[in-house]
Each structure stands twice: as structure tokens, then as C-alpha cells.
Design a protein around this motif. Structure first.
Motif, PDB file in Angstrom:
ATOM      1  N   UNK A  45      64.533  21.454  30.679  1.00 29.22           N
ATOM      2  CA  UNK A  45      63.170  21.809  30.325  1.00 29.22           C
ATOM      3  C   UNK A  45      62.680  20.446  31.500  1.00 29.22           C
ATOM      4  N   UNK A  46      63.937  19.731  32.002  1.00 29.06           N
ATOM      5  CA  UNK A  46      63.398  18.378  32.371  1.00 29.06           C
ATOM      6  C   UNK A  46      63.427  19.246  34.689  1.00 29.06           C
ATOM      7  N   UNK A  47      64.015  19.940  34.357  1.00 30.09           N
ATOM      8  CA  UNK A  47      64.837  19.787  35.759  1.00 30.09           C
ATOM      9  C   UNK A  47      63.782  21.216  36.348  1.00 30.09           C
ATOM     10  N   UNK A 101      59.642  11.849  18.592  1.00 30.11           N
ATOM     11  CA  UNK A 101      59.005  12.320  19.695  1.00 30.11           C
ATOM     12  C   UNK A 101      59.766  12.967  20.710  1.00 30.11           C
ATOM     13  N   UNK A 102      59.363  13.716  21.851  1.00 29.16           N
ATOM     14  CA  UNK A 102      60.120  15.135  22.358  1.00 29.16           C
ATOM     15  C   UNK A 102      61.461  15.167  22.720  1.00 29.16           C
ATOM     16  N   UNK A 103      62.334  15.611  22.607  1.00 27.45           N
ATOM     17  CA  UNK A 103      63.323  15.764  22.888  1.00 27.45           C
ATOM     18  C   UNK A 103      63.650  16.771  23.655  1.00 27.45           C
ATOM     19  N   UNK A 104      63.275  16.926  24.510  1.00 31.11           N
ATOM     20  CA  UNK A 104      63.587  18.406  26.078  1.00 31.11           C
ATOM     21  C   UNK A 104      65.362  18.306  25.576  1.00 31.11           C
ATOM     22  N   UNK A 153      62.961   8.500  28.422  1.00 28.91           N
ATOM     23  CA  UNK A 153      62.758   9.857  28.628  1.00 28.91           C
ATOM     24  C   UNK A 153      64.603  10.349  27.931  1.00 28.91           C
ATOM     25  N   UNK A 154      64.565  11.212  26.708  1.00 26.16           N
ATOM     26  CA  UNK A 154      65.514  11.400  26.085  1.00 26.16           C
ATOM     27  C   UNK A 154      66.176  12.826  26.388  1.00 26.16           C
ATOM     28  N   UNK A 155      66.944  13.216  26.301  1.00 24.70           N
ATOM     29  CA  UNK A 155      67.781  14.808  26.833  1.00 24.70           C
ATOM     30  C   UNK A 155      68.736  14.973  26.045  1.00 24.70           C
ATOM     31  N   UNK A 193      68.963  17.696  19.841  1.00 21.07           N
ATOM     32  CA  UNK A 193      67.666  18.068  20.297  1.00 21.07           C
ATOM     33  C   UNK A 193      66.462  17.795  18.531  1.00 21.07           C
ATOM     34  N   UNK A 194      67.254  18.162  17.853  1.00 21.05           N
ATOM     35  CA  UNK A 194      66.722  18.249  16.396  1.00 21.05           C
ATOM     36  C   UNK A 194      65.865  16.681  15.949  1.00 21.05           C
TER      37      UNK A 194
END
Lengths: 167, 793
Positions: free
Chosen positions: B787-789, B780-783, B762-764, B771-772
Motif C-alpha cells: 500500500x505504501x508502494x 494509527x494506520x499500519x498498512x 511510518x510502520x508497515x 497489522x491489526x
């Protein structure tokens, strides 16, 4: 100045890969002699009862200086936290003698080792008021310009410090 | 090493120039500048007095520049009393002519004192050999092209700093103000030295190269007629100059020849010896991460050191004066000249925005801390002489705005240099101001009408279209959102991408943001607005575990959060409500961040005032301003000081929070982290069990604001074990990565970041741009961490 300051100075020198020894005035000359690579040049030492070893040429010509492997000078004072020795530009030639040979042996009185750069500047201010010049020399001459760290470029590649104790 | 090329002009030329530098010099520069930067972090960290030193240093500079004219007179008296001469040179030609004159009068083996006022350079010499000069590294002499001038006057010049010597042999220019030949690899130096000198011994290793240079340059120093040095600092009161080096060459150049010429910008003057202390203490720390440099030579020349005669039977100490009644440092054979260079500096002093540049101590910390500099070096991120972040100020001041315009856009305003600068210069601000001035001088663009409708700004007509577009991005975002998904579809078609590239310079390889049909503000209203939010927060409070505070938050829906990354905005709302805080999401005006990045200061200023007008009532009501996008928070905390009255600025700054920082505050006030979506459950609230590993990239401006820590703390409290990235920046920094000329550079910097984090499941990332960038590189998605919390509902 406390004994601890000298201890701190020694630890800083070890980190800088600078050799350090303590000696009494009586033993100083012999200890300096053991640190020399010949030929050696030097300037007269201004400490009572301390003389340069006989093998040290204290009246060198320019060519003696250029060919010497060791230069022995006093340090006016030293700064414990950085392992710095303060070398004065005096008419005897402290500046070139400490700079030209590949090995520099600096002799400093334990009582002249100050704790930090602030205390060092207190010592400096009076010297500058008299128009003097001083270099803070810390460790060995170094460059990274040739692709990795190398010691001994224009200045000495090895440095030893003798701390005079019984003063 | 790159061949020297003409300064790039068009977008294509600029792109080609950057690509060339990335391929030829980038790796070597990155290796050295990033390791100096890493050492700087360590030594700053280990220095408890760092902040005091920085403040002291800045205060001394402010004071010295303030009374510069009187310091010039003070130093003149001091140096003359010591037996030397001071010359204030108006410009490069003036300085060069003076030095050529001094050399001419002190060459040919004669120890005759020069007549400093003489301008006749054809005075006869004792023999026919060309006079020789040895020099230690000095950017000021680079600024005036002293070597060229001396060589034209028939003088042989030898650089003795090993890096400068390599450049001299290669006929190249410095790419870094501290490590001038940083862009050369050891192999390239070996090739160069072998070709030029054909040495008898091997010059393969760094040791061998250094020994060869030492022997060769040692001979040049012993033979030289005159030694030229710069000066890092000049003490007015005593005429003492400080020379800071690691090699020892400045010492040799200063004391070996009988004549010493020191050249320093007038801004190097400081009042007293005690003022030297903070600078001596900090300069090596900021430059190379050393606690102190090997040699800090503090000379009050002409010095008492004996002059050195070689091939002579006379002992060196015989040159000393034996007359006790003489001045203490009167060595009759020594001659000293201090050349103080104006060359635009006194005008910079009068320029409210450029004045701060004069506080610069040329340590290069801004270069080392800059991702773009690390990637292309000073031949890309630099002008005629100076390089790195502060170069914009120097070049604009000493060489003119055109020189600054060549590279000013490479500053993305990320602010990573702000914490690095030992004299606390707001380097990004100088870059913004100069960018604004450059903008105003540009020719009016050809596609004006196309962009006119999208640019409700306060700028003049000359502004580059791309800058104008990005400076008004909110308008485009609003229109695109209103017409999504059609606008997204159209924007992504090849003809549209070609048009965007041609008119606005948006690289067609770059993914465009996908605009949402429903903005965050619309979503928030549709779910019941503040009343519904209060109800949810109350319900959460009744269930327990929420923070023991009576707060209400206003979430700032910045352009991206409102129209593109609406999910992170929704996550922020849900998180705050769950922790017991009601949220408002009003349709607020833009912060001004976008025009600021483009150097559109008037527009940013106007937007800041509008924003303050719109938020004032919420602040009056005691509500907290919660910000998702770190660059907008940075506008509130840093740049608004330039735009708003002091009291207004302080109110915005003191009441605005980064979203994870705000969550951290709530957890500190008793909110239960297990109400959030947590990582490894066993780890929540218990420091002993291992958390779920994730990689976190904090936004550059967030790090400058010291807000990486709170996000990390929140993630840890919620059962994650974050590792952080050490790359300074993602390479996007707002609109930067979209621009065609910087696409490759943006990707190079981005690749360095991606390779640090790619192994994590997971990368945030906190910033939209970060992020973009990571999403395109990692596919892959980088929130955003929030958003993780955020609770999933």
C-alpha cells in the motif's frame, strides 16, 4: 597441522579468556610451575623430556584433590576452532584432576592441535574403539542459573593451556 | 516464581492461569529465552556448515529410529563388554524400581557390585545412614519422577545442576528443558536459599550464590553413594554416552561415586561414534547460542578413572588395575548401569505423525524462538514434563493426549521454530495433528445449531465451537460482507459482543475486523476484470520503465484481502499493472489456512484439493499465483506437501509468490522503481542517499520462508530506509489473539513488538493479523508495504 592451526587455537583460547603459552620441552616444567596456584595436583605427563614441576603432587589422595587449587593434566589433543582440549579418563586420574581444582592447566603438544571438530572426531574414533572415555573441555565451567553468568561452578573457574612446541 | 496450580480447565481458569504466569514468571523467562534465541541467530549466521549439519543430524536420527530395536541389542553387547549393565525399562515405575534397587545395593559404604536383576530393595546396608544419590540434570528423570520414587524408597537425592537444585529447594518444576529455573529471578533465589539454609556468608550476588551452591553440592557429591545422569546421546556401537553441560556437574556425578546410573530415552541411541559429530557440533548452538558447550563428556563406562575416596590416606590412582592383561577399562570398583526408557516411545515410533518427535535432541530452541513461550514459559506452554513447541509431541507420546491438550493451543503455528530446530522437525505440523486428535475427542458443544450454518466443514461433531467458527471464517466473512455495514454495526453492539464471547470465546476487548460491502473480487470485476487490467498493463509498457517479462498474474484474494483489507488487494493490482503485468482476481476457494490453524486437518485437506482444482488451469496457462497474505503463501509452500500429490504440490509451490517478492522480481527484470510511490526521492535508484525511515514488521511465516529480504530490498529500492523488528511474532497469529483465554498473552507479545516500532513515523506490516494488532496498539494506520508502494490512482 600447520603453525596457523596453533595460532587459531590460541585466538580461540583468548576469546574464551583462557590463558595460553607456548614453550619448548626444555622450558615446559618451569612454565607450568609459573602457572600454578598452590597446592597443585597433577598426573604424570606422557611427553618425552617433560616432567611435572616438583611442587605438583602427582600421587594425591582424595582429600588432596578436594583441597588443591590447581590441577595439571595432559590433553590428548586439542581442537583449534573451538579452543577445546580433549582430556582422557585414564587410571592416573586425569578426569578428576582436571575437574576438581579451581584452576586447570592443560599441556598439549603442538602436533596434537587439530584444525576442526571433524579432525577431532577422527582422533576420537580410534580412542573409542579401545573403549576409552574423553571429555571435550572448552573454556571455563560456567552457569547462568543464578541470575547472571558466573565461571567456576562444579569445574574450574580458570584454565591455562601450555602448547609444547618442539615436537 | 508462581505457586504450583492445578492444570487449568475452563476458559476462565486458563485465562487466569496465563495472566498469573505473565505477572509472576514472564519477565524472567523472557529475559533469558529471548537472549538465548538472539545468540542462536548469531551463531547460526556464523556457521557456514549449519544447513549441512542439520541435514546430517536429521538423517542420522531418521536412520537410528528406523532401526532402534537392533541398536538396543548392539548397545547392550557393547556396554556389557565394557563391564556395565543395560536395562530396558517399559515405563516410569519399572525404571524407578530398577534405579532404587541399584542404589540399595551400592549404598552404605560398600563397594559390592549390585545384582542388577535383584528386585529385593530391602537388602541390608553396612550402616544406618540413608543412601544418597547425586544427580545431574535430566529431563528423562523428570518424566518418570525419579526423585519422588527414590525418596519414597528412603534415598536422599541431591540435584547438582544449579537450576535443578533451585527447583528442588523450591519444590518447583522445570519451566524450560535447558534452563529449568529460568523463571526465577536472582532476588527470588537469594530469598529461597537464605530461608532454607540460613548461610553464614552473604548470598546476594550471582557469584556468592554460585559459590555457596558449589561448596554445598561439592560436599554432597563427595559423600554420595551413586551418581545419576541423563545422556544426551548414546553410541550403540561402543556404549559411549555423551553428556553435554556447562557447569561440569555431570562429569562429577558420573566419576566421583563408584556407581554411575545413566538414564536415557531409547531414542537417544545413535549407531556409531562418527554419528556423534554433527550433534556435538550443533547442540550448544541451538540451545544457548554457544559455539560448543563447556563440557562434552564422552564416557564409555565403567571408565578407567580412579574411584575417589575421601578422608582416606590412599592415593586415588592406587585403585587402578595394575594387571596389564586386564581389559583396558576394567576398574574393579566401578559399577555402571544404563537404563533405557521406553515409556511410550516405541509406540511413538509406530505413529506416523509422532515419530518425528523422537528426533528431538532437547535443545529448547523451539521454546526460545517462540513468542508465546517467551511470555509465559513452560509452566504455561508445557505439560507434565516437557515444554515449548515440541512438548506437544512428547507429552502426547509419553503422558497421553490429555497432557498435550492443556497447552497445545498456545502454538499459533507461526513456524518460527521451524528454522530453529537443529533436526528440522516440523513442530507446527505435530501441533496441528495433535490438535486435530484432541478436537475429535472433545465433548459435543452446547451451541451447535448456532454455528452449524457457518461451518461447511468436514469435521466431526465434537469440535469446540470457537475453533469451528475460526476454521470456517470465510463463510462468516462472506455473509458479513454481504450484509455490511449493518453486520459490522450489529457485531459491535454490547449484546452481540457478549454473545460472541460466550459462544465462540471471542474476547470483547478485541477490535473486530470491519467487513467491506464490496469485496476485492467484486471491485476488480466492476473496474473491467482481466481485459481492463491487460489494457492498463499494456499502456504502462508503452510508457516504458516496466519489467522486461511477459507475465500474467493471478492475485489470490484470501479472506481478509477479499472482505476486510481490500485496500492492500487493490494496491497489489495497481502495482503489478504499473510494472507491466496484467492481473486476474478470480473468486478462488479458500486455501485451507483457517481450518489448519484450528487443527481441522480433514477440512484443510479438502480445501487444498479444491483450491488446486480451481488454480490448475491458470498454472497450466503459465500464470503466476501472487499472494498477499503470508500465512496463505505458507500453506502453498509448506503444508500443501501434506495434502496434494507431489507434482501438484510442486507446481503450486514453484509458481506462487509473495506480492513484494514478485515486485522484487519485476524490479530485477528492469522495472523502474520510480513508477511506484516512493520515499525520499533523491534515494531512489541510488544507494548512497539516505532513504525515508520506516519500521517494517515481517510476518512470522514470511520470515520462515526467507521472504523478509525481498520486501526490504523493494522498500530500499523505492527510497525507504526500513528497520526491522526482532520480536518473533505479533502475538495475534490469525485467530489466536481473538480468543478470550489468550487475549492478555496476545497483548503482552504485541506490546513488545509495538515498543520496538512505535518511534517510527511510518510502520508497515505484511500480515493482516500483525497489522491489526499494531493498529490497535499504536492507534494509527499500519498498512501493508504494497500500500505504501502502490501508485495513487
Amino acid at each position: 597441522m600447520t603453525t596457523d592451526t596453533v595460532g587459531r587455537f590460541e585466538r580461540s583460547l583468548v576469546d574464551l579468556e583462557v590463558g595460553v603459552e607456548r614453550a619448548s620441552a626444555a622450558d615446559a616444567s618451569e612454565r607450568i610451575d609459573s602457572m600454578l596456584d598452590d597446592p597443585a595436583v597433577g598426573v604424570p605427563l606422557p611427553f618425552e623430556d617433560v616432567a611435572q614441576p616438583e611442587s605438583v603432587d602427582t600421587n594425591p589422595t582424595g582429600d588432596d584433590l578436594a583441597e588443591a587449587r590447581t590441577g595439571v593434566t595432559p590433553a590428548t589433543f586439542a581442537i583449534a576452532t573451538y579452543g577445546t582440549v580433549a582430556i582422557e579418563s585414564r587410571p592416573d586420574g586425569d578426569e578428576p584432576v582436571s575437574l576438581y581444582p579451581d584452576r586447570h592447566v592443560a599441556v598439549v603438544a603442538a602436533s596434537d592441535v587439530v584444525d576442526d571438530i571433524g579432525a577431532g572426531f577422527e582422533r576420537l574414533e580410534s580412542a573409542f574403539a579401545a573403549g576409552n572415555s574423553i571429555v571435550f573441555a572448552t573454556g571455563r565451567s560456567a552457569t547462568a542459573d543464578m541470575g547472571s553468568l558466573v565461571h567456576g561452578v562444579h569445574g574450574p573457574g580458570s584454565v591455562d593451556v601450555l602448547v609444547l612446541e618442539d615436537r | 516464581m508462581a505457586e504450583r496450580t492445578q492444570p487449568p480447565r475452563s476458559r476462565d481458569e486458563k485465562a487466569a492461569h496465563i495472566r498469573h504466569l505473565l505477572e509472576t514468571e514472564g519477565e524472567a523467562v523472557h529475559a533469558q529465552s529471548s537472549s538465548s534465541n538472539a545468540r542462536r541467530y548469531d551463531v547460526y549466521e556464523e556457521t557456514p556448515t549449519l544447513e549441512d549439519r542439520r541435514s546430517e543430524a536429521r538423517a542420522i536420527k531418521e536412520d537410528a529410529i528406523d532401526r532402534l530395536p537392533s541398536l538396543i541389542e548392539t548397545v547392550r553387547e557393547a556396554v556389557e563388554a565394557n563391564g556395565g549393565t543395560v536395562y530396558v525399562a517399559d515405563d516410569a515405575a519399572d525404571a524407578n524400581a530398577y534405579v532404587a534397587d541399584v542404589v540399595d545395593h551400592n549404598s552404605g559404604g560398600s563397594n559390592a557390585k549390585s545384582d542388577a536383576s535383584a528386585t529385593n530393595v530391602s537388602a541390608t546396608r553396612a550402616n544406618d545412614a540413608a543412601p544418597t544419590v547425586v544427580k545431574s540434570k535430566s529431563m528423562t528423570t523428570e518424566e518418570i519422577d525419579l526423585n519422588d520414587a527414590l525418596e519414597t524408597a528412603g534415598v536422599e537425592v541431591h540435584e547438582t545442576d544449579l537450576g535443578e537444585w533451585v527447583l528442588q529447594v523450591a519444590d518447583d518444576t522445570p519451566s524450560h528443558i535447558v534452563g529449568p529455573a529460568m523463571h526465577f529471578t536472582r532476588e527470588e533465589i537469594t530469598e529461597l536459599i537464605t530461608e532454607r539454609f540460613d548461610p553464614d556468608e552473604s548470598v546476594e550476588t550471582a557469584e556468592e550464590l554460585t559459590r555457596f551452591a558449589r561448596d554445598y553440592l561439592g560436599e554432597r557429591i563427595r559423600e554420595a553413594d551413586v551418581g545419576v545422569t541423563g545422556a544426551n546421546f548414546v553410541v550403540a556401537e561402543t556404549g559411549t554416552m555423551a553428556l553435554v553441560t556447562n557447569e561440569g556437574n555431570a562429569r562429577k556425578c558420573a566419576v566421583t561415586p563408584d556407581t554411575h546410573v545413566a538414564i536415557a530415552g531409547v531414542e537417544k541411541l545413535i549407531p556409531t561414534v562418527s554419528d556423534l559429530e554433527p550433534f556435538v557440533d550443533i547442540i550448544a548452538k541451538s540451545a544457548t547460542g554457544q559455539p560448543i558447550s563447556q563440557y562434552v563428556t564422552m564416557l564409555s563406562p565403567p571408565t578407567e578413572s580412579p574411584t575417589l575416596a575421601f578422608e582416606s590416606d590412599e592415593p586415588i590412582s592406587s585403585t587402578r588395575s595394575t594387571d596389564e592383561s586386564e581389559e583396558p577399562n576394567a576398574n574393579p570398583d566401578r559399577d555402571f548401569h544404563l537404563v533405557l526408557l521406553d515409556n511410550g516411545r516405541m509406540e511413538m515410533r509406530e505413529d506416523e505423525q509422532l515419530r518425528e518427535t523422537l528426533y528431538c535432541i532437547r535443545c529448547g530452541a523451539c521454546s526460545n524462538s517462540c513468542s508465546n513461550f517467551q511470555a509465559v514459559g513452560g509452566h504455561g506452554f508445557g505439560g507434565e514434563t516437557y515444554s515449548g513447541g515440541i512438548a506437544t509431541g512428547w507429552e502426547a507420546g509419553v503422558h497421553g493426549q490429555d497432557s498435550a491438550a492443556e497447552f497445545n493451543d498456545l502454538c499459533t503455528g507461526c513456524t518460527r521454530c521451524v528454522d530453529a530446530c537443529p533436526v528440522k522437525i516440523d513442530i507446527p505440523w505435530i501441533n496441528t495433528v495433535v490438535r486435530d486428535r484432541i478436537n475429535r475427542d472433545e465433548e459435543p458443544p452446547a451451541y451447535d445449531s448456532l454455528v452449524d450454518g457457518l461451518t461447511p466443514d468436514a469435521e466431526g461433531g465434537g469440535l469446540n465451537l470457537g475453533k469451528r467458527f475460526f476454521g470456517n471464517i470465510a463463510t462468516a466473512a462472506r455473509l458479513s460482507s454481504a450484509t455490511a455495514p449493518i453486520s459490522n454495526w450489529i457485531a459491535d453492539t454490547p449484546p452481540a459482543r457478549a454473545l460472541l464471547e460466550r459462544t465462540l470465546g471471542i474476547d470483547r476487548r478485541r477490535d473486530l475486523p470491519t467487513f467491506q460491502r464490496e469485496s476485492l473480487v467484486e471491485w476488480f470485476e466492476a473496474r473491467g476484470g482481466i481485459e481492463a487490467s491487460r489494457r492498463r498493463a499494456n499502456e504502462a509498457q508503452e510508457r516504458g520503465g516496466t519489467a522486461d517479462v511477459e507475465r500474467e498474474a493471478v492475485l489470490y484474494a484470501d479472506v481478509y484481502t477479499n472482505y476486510v483489507d481490500t485496500e492492500r488487494g487493490k494496491a497489489a493490482v495497481r502495482t503489478l499493472e504499473t510494472l507491466g503485468v496484467p492481473v486476474r482476481v478470480p473468486d478462488l476457494p479458500e486455501s485451507g489456512r483457517a481450518p489448519l490453524s484450528q487443527g481441522m486437518v480433514a477440512t484443510a485437506d479438502r480445501q487444498a484439493s479444491r483450491f488446486y482444482g480451481a488454480i490448475a488451469e491458470d498454472l497450466d496457462a503459465g500464470r503466476d499465483l501472487v499472494v498477499v497474505e503470508p500465512s496463505d503463501l505458507a500453506a502453498f509452500h509448506r503444508e500443501y506437501e501434506r495434502f496434494l500429490p507431489e507434482a501438484s504440490f510442486e507446481r503450486v509451490r514453484d509458481n506462487s509468490y509473495e506480492v513484494c517478492e514478485y515486485v522484487y522480481g519485476l524490479l530485477e527484470n528492469g522495472a523502474d522503481p520510480s513508477l511506484l510511490e516512493t520515499g525520499a526521492e533523491a534515494a531512489v535508484g541510488d544507494g548512497t542517499a539516505a532513504g525515508e525511515p520506516i519500521a517494517y514488521h515481517a510476518h512470522c511465516q514470511q520470515r520462515t520462508l526467507d521472504l523478509e529480504g525481498p520486501t526490504l530490498a523493494v522498500l530500499e529500492r523505492c527510497g525507504y530506509e526500513p528497520t526491522t523488528s526482532s520480536v518473533e511474532c505479533c502475538g495475534m497469529a490469525g485467530s489466536f489473539g481473538y480468543k478470550r483465554e489468550y487475549y492478555e498473552l496476545s497483548m503482552t507479545v504485541g506490546d513488545r513488538l509495538a515498543s520496538e516500532v512505535e518511534s517510527a513515523e511510518t510502520v508497515v506490516a505484511s500480515g493482516t493479523s500483525c497489522g491489526d494488532q499494531l493498529e490497535s496498539l499504536l492507534e494509527r494506520s499500519v498498512p501493508h508495504p504494497i500500500e505504501l508502494l502502490a501508485p495513487r490512482r
